[in-house]
Design an enzyme around this catalytic site. Structure first.
Site, PDB file in Angstrom:
ATOM      1  N   LYS A 164     -15.648 -19.444  17.657  1.00 20.08           N
ATOM      2  CA  LYS A 164     -16.104 -20.368  16.072  1.00 20.08           C
ATOM      3  C   LYS A 164     -15.470 -22.141  16.865  1.00 20.08           C
ATOM      4  O   LYS A 164     -15.310 -22.473  17.722  1.00 20.08           O
ATOM      5  CB  LYS A 164     -14.947 -19.774  15.502  1.00 20.08           C
ATOM      6  CG  LYS A 164     -13.229 -19.389  15.987  1.00 20.08           C
ATOM      7  CD  LYS A 164     -12.700 -19.788  14.900  1.00 20.08           C
ATOM      8  CE  LYS A 164     -12.613 -21.108  13.693  1.00 20.08           C
ATOM      9  NZ  LYS A 164     -11.387 -21.759  14.577  1.00 20.08           N
ATOM     10  N   HIS A 194     -11.360 -14.728  17.297  1.00 19.17           N
ATOM     11  CA  HIS A 194     -10.702 -13.650  18.133  1.00 19.17           C
ATOM     12  C   HIS A 194      -9.634 -12.950  16.875  1.00 19.17           C
ATOM     13  O   HIS A 194      -8.520 -12.673  17.605  1.00 19.17           O
ATOM     14  CB  HIS A 194     -10.301 -14.355  18.498  1.00 19.17           C
ATOM     15  CG  HIS A 194      -8.764 -15.930  17.866  1.00 19.17           C
ATOM     16  ND1 HIS A 194      -8.975 -16.611  17.336  1.00 19.17           N
ATOM     17  CD2 HIS A 194      -7.405 -15.469  17.958  1.00 19.17           C
ATOM     18  CE1 HIS A 194      -7.871 -17.523  17.288  1.00 19.17           C
ATOM     19  NE2 HIS A 194      -6.628 -16.774  17.553  1.00 19.17           N
ATOM     20  N   LYS A 198      -7.210  -8.789  17.185  1.00 19.06           N
ATOM     21  CA  LYS A 198      -6.065  -8.609  16.964  1.00 19.06           C
ATOM     22  C   LYS A 198      -5.413  -7.555  16.658  1.00 19.06           C
ATOM     23  O   LYS A 198      -6.110  -6.216  15.647  1.00 19.06           O
ATOM     24  CB  LYS A 198      -4.869  -9.889  15.908  1.00 19.06           C
ATOM     25  CG  LYS A 198      -4.956 -11.459  16.301  1.00 19.06           C
ATOM     26  CD  LYS A 198      -4.109 -12.281  15.425  1.00 19.06           C
ATOM     27  CE  LYS A 198      -4.373 -13.312  15.564  1.00 19.06           C
ATOM     28  NZ  LYS A 198      -3.185 -14.089  16.054  1.00 19.06           N
ATOM     29  N   GLU A 232       1.498 -21.789  10.120  1.00 21.02           N
ATOM     30  CA  GLU A 232       1.337 -22.217  11.225  1.00 21.02           C
ATOM     31  C   GLU A 232       2.472 -23.667  11.398  1.00 21.02           C
ATOM     32  O   GLU A 232       2.958 -24.025  10.950  1.00 21.02           O
ATOM     33  CB  GLU A 232       0.284 -22.957  12.485  1.00 21.02           C
ATOM     34  CG  GLU A 232      -1.053 -21.779  12.693  1.00 21.02           C
ATOM     35  CD  GLU A 232      -2.010 -22.769  13.469  1.00 21.02           C
ATOM     36  OE1 GLU A 232      -2.168 -22.473  14.509  1.00 21.02           O
ATOM     37  OE2 GLU A 232      -2.718 -22.667  12.262  1.00 21.02           O
ATOM     38  N   ASP A 251     -11.578 -24.720   9.858  1.00 22.26           N
ATOM     39  CA  ASP A 251     -11.221 -24.558  11.062  1.00 22.26           C
ATOM     40  C   ASP A 251     -10.519 -22.904  10.916  1.00 22.26           C
ATOM     41  O   ASP A 251     -10.622 -22.260  12.262  1.00 22.26           O
ATOM     42  CB  ASP A 251      -9.664 -25.348  11.272  1.00 22.26           C
ATOM     43  CG  ASP A 251      -9.518 -25.179  12.483  1.00 22.26           C
ATOM     44  OD1 ASP A 251     -10.321 -24.908  13.588  1.00 22.26           O
ATOM     45  OD2 ASP A 251      -8.250 -24.716  12.587  1.00 22.26           O
ATOM     46  N   HIS A 256     -11.526 -16.636   9.869  1.00 20.58           N
ATOM     47  CA  HIS A 256      -9.629 -16.177  10.231  1.00 20.58           C
ATOM     48  C   HIS A 256      -9.591 -15.776   8.711  1.00 20.58           C
ATOM     49  O   HIS A 256      -9.543 -14.469   8.363  1.00 20.58           O
ATOM     50  CB  HIS A 256      -9.026 -16.383  10.516  1.00 20.58           C
ATOM     51  CG  HIS A 256      -9.006 -17.111  11.931  1.00 20.58           C
ATOM     52  ND1 HIS A 256     -10.061 -16.688  12.702  1.00 20.58           N
ATOM     53  CD2 HIS A 256      -8.386 -18.562  12.818  1.00 20.58           C
ATOM     54  CE1 HIS A 256     -10.101 -17.590  13.724  1.00 20.58           C
ATOM     55  NE2 HIS A 256      -9.200 -18.411  14.201  1.00 20.58           N
ATOM     56  N   LYS A 355      -0.952 -26.065   8.490  1.00 15.71           N
ATOM     57  CA  LYS A 355      -0.780 -25.964  10.219  1.00 15.71           C
ATOM     58  C   LYS A 355       1.374 -26.949   9.176  1.00 15.71           C
ATOM     59  O   LYS A 355       1.179 -28.571   9.011  1.00 15.71           O
ATOM     60  CB  LYS A 355      -1.422 -27.557  11.384  1.00 15.71           C
ATOM     61  CG  LYS A 355      -2.267 -26.890  10.849  1.00 15.71           C
ATOM     62  CD  LYS A 355      -3.461 -27.046  12.572  1.00 15.71           C
ATOM     63  CE  LYS A 355      -3.817 -26.525  13.134  1.00 15.71           C
ATOM     64  NZ  LYS A 355      -3.966 -25.852  14.006  1.00 15.71           N
TER      65      LYS A 355
HETATM   66  C1  BG6 Z   1      -7.959 -20.721  15.918  1.00  7.80           C
HETATM   67  C2  BG6 Z   1      -7.834 -22.617  15.485  1.00  7.80           C
HETATM   68  O1  BG6 Z   1      -9.209 -20.576  15.766  1.00  7.80           O
HETATM   69  O2  BG6 Z   1      -6.990 -20.442  15.462  1.00  7.80           O
HETATM   70  C3  BG6 Z   1      -6.653 -23.228  15.711  1.00  7.80           C
HETATM   71  O3  BG6 Z   1      -8.882 -23.195  15.811  1.00  7.80           O
HETATM   72  C4  BG6 Z   1      -5.199 -21.973  15.303  1.00  7.80           C
HETATM   73  O4  BG6 Z   1      -6.390 -24.078  14.899  1.00  7.80           O
HETATM   74  C5  BG6 Z   1      -5.653 -21.300  16.421  1.00  7.80           C
HETATM   75  O5  BG6 Z   1      -3.863 -22.533  15.544  1.00  7.80           O
HETATM   76  C6  BG6 Z   1      -4.348 -19.691  14.979  1.00  7.80           C
HETATM   77  O6  BG6 Z   1      -4.952 -18.680  16.345  1.00  7.80           O
HETATM   78  P1  BG6 Z   1      -3.643 -17.778  16.472  1.00  7.80           P
HETATM   79  O7  BG6 Z   1      -4.058 -16.850  16.719  1.00  7.80           O
HETATM   80  O8  BG6 Z   1      -2.270 -18.482  17.579  1.00  7.80           O
HETATM   81  O9  BG6 Z   1      -2.934 -17.432  15.274  1.00  7.80           O
END
Ligand code: BG6
Length: 504
Positions: A164, A194, A198, A232, A251, A256, A355
């Protein structure tokens, strides 16, 4: 093989079984990049050391940088040291793992020689399952697919994994899908998100469809609202150029958060087979209330972080992090929407992601309705039940219930959690999401990957927001780093008598 742990048994609570996969060869485009170093190569190492990857498999790194095979092996070793837990480092196992590594310098924009070098390294077609992993900017996907095709490397059975974000809107995603689709059949294309790898995200399905308790309540009659938060503490972390052109909506939300929403609200699928699952998810995406210029101001908030403190440490503002002097890109987004179908009509769905927020947490909160009438004297406002599914960190499922506070005389109620913590129940190292997803590609299991129409339906809805923001020139709010987003996101819920759940 030293220090390998083939086929752990599943006899005692808390261990996992790793069924070895068939031997494969994976060509990782972008092998010196952040994703490969941080996630892909360490994930393959872990799967190898757990005995899941057969020794005759091959991992071929590809990037423009001229590197010897030895230098590539050193890069993989260094990446592990930089990003992974030293506790899980097994030097003997790495030596054996390194035997599988190879490297080819290839400029994907070139014709001829570079591709011939890859062909030579791969050698004659064998029985190994062939996988191409494109950890590169999506604008290069079609070019790479065509290069592989021209060089005769993409056999009818080879698979391609696309990272992605798939494009930056519906039109660009459509062009990528069409271009890659000219070389690889749809059932050979693994579009990765991804979050679907999880542990707790997969547990969402087990929780919903492995228990009888929830389904009768999983609708607008019992549920007041649903909240999805992915917060985050990290900033843009050296990815300023990519991030500034994307923003939080593209993003995080397009992929997600919408995937989490689909798994939380979809109808029970006929099975967990890829098409059954994906067919149910797409129905949710198609039922999302469109965001338009007429409703965008009251249903979305976009914001950017200013200087602040995280865990007491001063941090820069977004502009400094993204290395730019001016930017209208959002590092935070909040959305109020609704799923327009029989199960969910009238139930607000709140999503937010940002973020540099106060704490790192990804949570799904199911806020139930209060009891219709209190029989307890003096207790007119009983707290409504709440189910919190915490995806990270400290994976847990918590059900907040009303109980009687012990004591003679009077009857006082208290709201307490029934807590199902992963750490308390499973004493295992959780495989990274990429470990599972990579093994699923080898197994040919598409369930946790996105189908073309699913990605495009998600873009279709997100495009509505992007267009409405542009048309109304929606203002960018500001929030200090280290706080839970801007006040505007709080007001958006308060107008409807709701509030974001506190960190639990
Ligand atoms: C990614 C984004 O797909 O996912 C990032 O591009 C983000 O910006 C990340 O930080 C977050 O993934 P995780 O697994 O740390 O929650």
């Amino acid at each position: 093989m030293p220090e390998r742990d083939p086929q752990q048994s599943d006899e005692h609570e808390g261990s996992s079984t790793f069924v070895p996969v068939d031997p494969f060869e994976i060509v990782v485009f972008g092998a010196t990049g952040d994703l490969a170093r941080r996630k892909l190569l360490p994930s393959l190492y872990h799967r190898y050391c757990d005995g899941q990857i057969p020794d005759n498999s091959r991992i071929i790194g590809v990037s423009r940088t001229e590197l010897t095979r030895e230098a590539f092996v050193a890069l993989v070793r260094d990446a592990y040291a930089e990003f992974e837990d030293a506790e899980n480092w097994k030097p003997d196992c790495f030596e054996a793992f390194a035997e599988m590594l190879d490297y080819v310098a290839l400029d994907v924009m070139s014709d001829g020689d570079d591709w011939a070098r890859l062909d030579e390294t791969l050698g004659p077609k064998s029985d190994l399952i062939r996988i191409f992993y494109l950890a590169m900017p999506p604008k290069l996907y079609v070019r790479i697919a065509e290069g592989l095709d021209k060089a005769g490397l993409a056999h009818a059975e080879s698979r391609v994994v696309l990272e992605k974000p798939l494009g930056r809107d519906f039109a660009s995603a459509d062009a990528i899908n069409a271009g890659v689709g000219r070389v690889f059949d749809e059932n050979r294309i693994y579009r990765i998100d991804h979050y679907l790898g999880k542990e707790t995200v997969q547990n969402l399905m087990v929780l919903r469809f492995g228990n009888i308790l929830l389904e009768p309540l999983w609708n607008s009659r019992a549920i007041e609202h649903i909240e999805i938060t992915v917060a985050e503490t990290l900033g843009v972390n050296g990815r300023g150029a990519y991030y500034d052109a994307s923003g939080a909506l593209r993003d995080m939300v397009q992929n997600h958060l919408l995937q989490l929403l689909c798994l939380t609200t979809m109808e029970p699928p006929a099975s967990i087979d890829a098409d059954d699952l994906r067919t149910e998810k797409i129905k949710v995406l198609r039922a999302l209330r469109p965001v338009t210029a007429a409703n965008v101001a009251e249903t979305t908030v976009r914001a950017q972080y200013t200087k602040g403190r995280i865990d007491g440490v001063p941090v820069d503002d977004y502009l400094a992090d993204a290395d730019t002097v001016e930017s209208g890109t959002e590092s935070f987004v909040a959305i109020r929407t609704e799923i327009e179908n029989w199960r969910w009509a009238g139930v607000p769905i709140y999503m937010r992601s940002g973020k540099r927020m106060a704490t790192r947490r990804s949570e799904i909160v199911i806020q139930f309705r209060p009891v219709p009438h209190s029989i307890f004297p003096g207790e007119t406002n009983l707290d409504a039940n709440k189910l919190v599914i915490r995806l990270q960190p400290d994976e847990a499922v918590t059900l907040w219930m009303e109980i009687k506070e012990p004591g003679a005389g009077g009857l006082r109620l208290k709201t307490l959690p029934l807590n199902l913590s992963y750490a308390d129940n499973f004493a295992v190292r959780y495989p990274d999401a990429y470990e599972r997803l990579l093994m699923d590609v080898v197994r040919g299991n598409l369930s946790l990957f996105m189908r073309r129409d699913e990605v495009e339906a998600a873009w279709h809805w997100v495009d509505g927001i992007i267009d409405a923001w542009a048309e109304t020139q929606q203002r960018l709010s500001l929030y200090p780093a280290g706080e839970d987003g801007p006040d505007a996101a709080r007001f958006m819920l308060e107008q409807h008598g709701d509030h974001w759940a506190d960190a639990s």
